[in-house]
Design a protein around this motif. Sequence first.
Motif, mmCIF file in Angstrom:
data_model
loop_
_atom_site.group_PDB
_atom_site.id
_atom_site.type_symbol
_atom_site.label_atom_id
_atom_site.label_comp_id
_atom_site.label_asym_id
_atom_site.label_seq_id
_atom_site.Cartn_x
_atom_site.Cartn_y
_atom_site.Cartn_z
ATOM 1 N N UNK A 79 73.237 73.781 44.745
ATOM 2 C CA UNK A 79 74.539 74.321 44.328
ATOM 3 C C UNK A 79 75.634 74.126 45.382
ATOM 4 N N UNK A 80 75.356 74.515 46.637
ATOM 5 C CA UNK A 80 76.392 74.406 47.676
ATOM 6 C C UNK A 80 76.786 72.951 47.903
ATOM 7 N N UNK A 81 75.765 72.078 47.959
ATOM 8 C CA UNK A 81 76.042 70.648 48.130
ATOM 9 C C UNK A 81 76.867 70.109 46.979
ATOM 10 N N UNK A 82 76.560 70.559 45.778
ATOM 11 C CA UNK A 82 77.293 70.113 44.589
ATOM 12 C C UNK A 82 78.757 70.560 44.664
ATOM 13 N N UNK B 11 71.433 61.236 42.503
ATOM 14 C CA UNK B 11 71.360 62.310 41.492
ATOM 15 C C UNK B 11 72.532 63.272 41.643
ATOM 16 N N UNK B 12 73.070 63.425 42.843
ATOM 17 C CA UNK B 12 74.227 64.303 43.045
ATOM 18 C C UNK B 12 75.537 63.546 42.804
ATOM 19 N N UNK B 13 75.702 62.434 43.520
ATOM 20 C CA UNK B 13 76.930 61.642 43.379
ATOM 21 C C UNK B 13 76.745 60.696 42.201
ATOM 22 N N UNK B 14 76.808 61.289 40.998
ATOM 23 C CA UNK B 14 76.421 60.508 39.821
ATOM 24 C C UNK B 14 77.599 60.143 38.922
ATOM 25 N N UNK B 15 78.749 59.962 39.543
ATOM 26 C CA UNK B 15 79.916 59.267 38.958
ATOM 27 C C UNK B 15 80.677 60.003 37.856
ATOM 28 N N UNK B 16 79.952 60.743 37.005
ATOM 29 C CA UNK B 16 80.658 61.283 35.831
ATOM 30 C C UNK B 16 79.938 62.497 35.263
ATOM 31 N N UNK B 17 80.718 63.393 34.689
ATOM 32 C CA UNK B 17 80.197 64.579 34.014
ATOM 33 C C UNK B 17 80.327 64.394 32.506
#
Length: 139
Positions: free
Chosen positions: A60-63, A111-117
């Motif tokens: 969560x914090x990293x996100x 998996x975290x820096x995954x470009x788009x939501x």
Amino acid sequence: MATNRTFTMIKPDAVADGHTGAIIKMIEEAGFRIVAIKKTLLTGERAGQFYAVHSERPFYQGLCDYMSSGAIVPMILEKENAVADFRKLIGATNPAQAEEGTIRKLYAKSIESNAIHGSDSDENAAIEGSFFFAATEEY
Ligand code: GDP
């Protein structure tokens, strides 16, 4: 019943790497109409609110740090069966598992820096859209 709207945002890694135009092109070519769009920044606090559902998760914090690290491009999109069709277009959360030709396969780094939501339900699409846009910004 499925509604015809979803919410997306191009995340900081993809915006910083100059992929905004290419991703919007893929979205429009897949038949989505852009109802609302802007370029903006999330503070850490606002990122925390957006991802509150994940507040107990170890990432969560990293996100929140990642999502507030640079500009994002949120959008409300319209198409028949929008939520499910958009999830198909972006691919799996982890790009290593994303299908060929999906936005995350092409542009995600991890998996975290995954470009788009992409919203996971009609209900969340409406909540997330109104998190960023007033009704008067929808066209
Ligand atoms: P999505 O619906 O595919 O975006 O996935 P989730 O709702 O499960 O997760 C929200 C976001 O949190 C993802 O898009 C990723 O940016 C991040 N995330 C999800 N799972 C992980 C994980 O296991 N580790 C890390 N570091 N980030 C994750």
